[in-house]
Each structure stands twice: as structure tokens, then as C-alpha cells.
Design a protein around this motif. Structure first.
Motif, PDB file in Angstrom:
ATOM      1  N   CYS A 140       0.324  -1.045   0.215  1.00  0.00           N
ATOM      2  CA  CYS A 140       0.697  -0.090   0.360  1.00  0.00           C
ATOM      3  C   CYS A 140       1.240   1.269   0.098  1.00  0.00           C
ATOM      4  CB  CYS A 140      -1.195   0.185   0.968  1.00  0.00           C
ATOM      5  SG  CYS A 140      -2.284  -0.876   1.227  1.00  0.00           S
ATOM      6  N   ILE A 158       2.553   1.849  -3.268  1.00  0.00           N
ATOM      7  CA  ILE A 158       1.700   1.790  -4.680  1.00  0.00           C
ATOM      8  C   ILE A 158       0.970   3.375  -4.495  1.00  0.00           C
ATOM      9  CG2 ILE A 158      -0.992   1.868  -5.269  1.00  0.00           C
ATOM     10  CD1 ILE A 158      -0.026  -1.330  -4.970  1.00  0.00           C
ATOM     11  N   ASN A 159       0.315   3.990  -3.441  1.00  0.00           N
ATOM     12  CA  ASN A 159       0.313   4.905  -2.809  1.00  0.00           C
ATOM     13  C   ASN A 159       1.606   6.634  -3.307  1.00  0.00           C
ATOM     14  OD1 ASN A 159      -2.048   5.151  -2.248  1.00  0.00           O
ATOM     15  ND2 ASN A 159      -1.921   3.611  -0.732  1.00  0.00           N
ATOM     16  N   GLY A 184       4.426   5.709  -4.838  1.00  0.00           N
ATOM     17  CA  GLY A 184       4.291   6.057  -6.439  1.00  0.00           C
ATOM     18  C   GLY A 184       3.015   7.011  -7.042  1.00  0.00           C
ATOM     19  N   LEU A 185       1.855   6.638  -6.938  1.00  0.00           N
ATOM     20  CA  LEU A 185       1.217   7.967  -6.825  1.00  0.00           C
ATOM     21  C   LEU A 185       0.705   9.101  -7.206  1.00  0.00           C
ATOM     22  CD1 LEU A 185      -2.567   5.716  -6.531  1.00  0.00           C
ATOM     23  CD2 LEU A 185      -1.161   6.402  -8.810  1.00  0.00           C
ATOM     24  N   LEU A 186       1.758   9.698  -5.483  1.00  0.00           N
ATOM     25  CA  LEU A 186       2.080  10.312  -5.029  1.00  0.00           C
ATOM     26  C   LEU A 186       3.184  11.036  -5.848  1.00  0.00           C
ATOM     27  CD1 LEU A 186       1.777  12.573  -2.533  1.00  0.00           C
ATOM     28  CD2 LEU A 186       3.288  11.861  -1.212  1.00  0.00           C
ATOM     29  N   LEU A 212       3.947  10.596  -9.045  1.00  0.00           N
ATOM     30  CA  LEU A 212       3.378  10.765 -10.630  1.00  0.00           C
ATOM     31  C   LEU A 212       2.267  12.111 -10.351  1.00  0.00           C
ATOM     32  CD1 LEU A 212       2.354   9.835 -13.254  1.00  0.00           C
ATOM     33  CD2 LEU A 212       0.547   8.521 -12.495  1.00  0.00           C
ATOM     34  N   SER A 213       1.143  12.236  -9.522  1.00  0.00           N
ATOM     35  CA  SER A 213       0.459  13.009  -9.219  1.00  0.00           C
ATOM     36  C   SER A 213       1.648  14.189  -8.614  1.00  0.00           C
ATOM     37  CB  SER A 213      -0.026  13.040  -8.672  1.00  0.00           C
ATOM     38  OG  SER A 213       0.246  12.983  -7.028  1.00  0.00           O
TER      39      SER A 213
END
Length: 80
Positions: A13, A16-17, A19-21, A23-24
């Protein structure tokens, strides 16, 4: 469920989060003007207000990732 499975869950978790952070952040840093142009067609918002909303949104997401993913993972690593 044992502690190792829960620890692996929180580890993934966090990854993944995180990585999303990232990416954003990269999308907003590299294509912020383009994103503002798209959203300003739908909502009348100034560039400064848009930047503040994006900054606050990413900051809130970062705090949520730390609080709900990273901290439980670290606590399980410490007690495991």
C-alpha cells in the motif's frame, strides 16, 4: 491473518500510494499549465487558485499516505 501478511499489505500500500503521489507531483510539475487549461474550461478558476488547490490536494494526499500506510507499516516492522 498473521503479522507478516499484514506487514506485506501495508508495505505494498505504501509503495503503490507513494508511486501515485510521485506521479501526481510530476504531472502537476511538468504539465500544470495544460491541466489548468483543461479544468478552466469546465470551472472558472484563476491560475493562482488552481495552484493552491493542487498544492493542498497533494499535501492532503501525502499526509493520508503517511498516516494510513507508512505509519502502520513502520509500527508492524518495529513489533515484528
Amino acid at each position: 491473518m498473521d503479522i507478516a501478511a499484514i506487514r506485506a499489505f501495508f508495505m505494498w500500500c505504501t509503495i503503490i500510494n507513494g508511486g501515485l503521489l510521485m506521479l501526481s507531483f510530476l504531472v502537476c510539475a511538468c504539465a500544470g499549465d495544460w491541466i489548468h487549461r483543461i479544468h478552466s474550461r469546465w470551472f472558472p478558476i484563476s491560475k493562482e487558485a488552481f495552484n493552491m488547490a493542487i498544492y493542498c490536494g497533494i499535501g492532503l494526499f501525502k499526509m493520508a499516505v503517511f498516516l494510513f500506510n507508512l505509519v502502520p507499516y513502520l509500527a508492524l516492522v518495529i513489533i515484528g
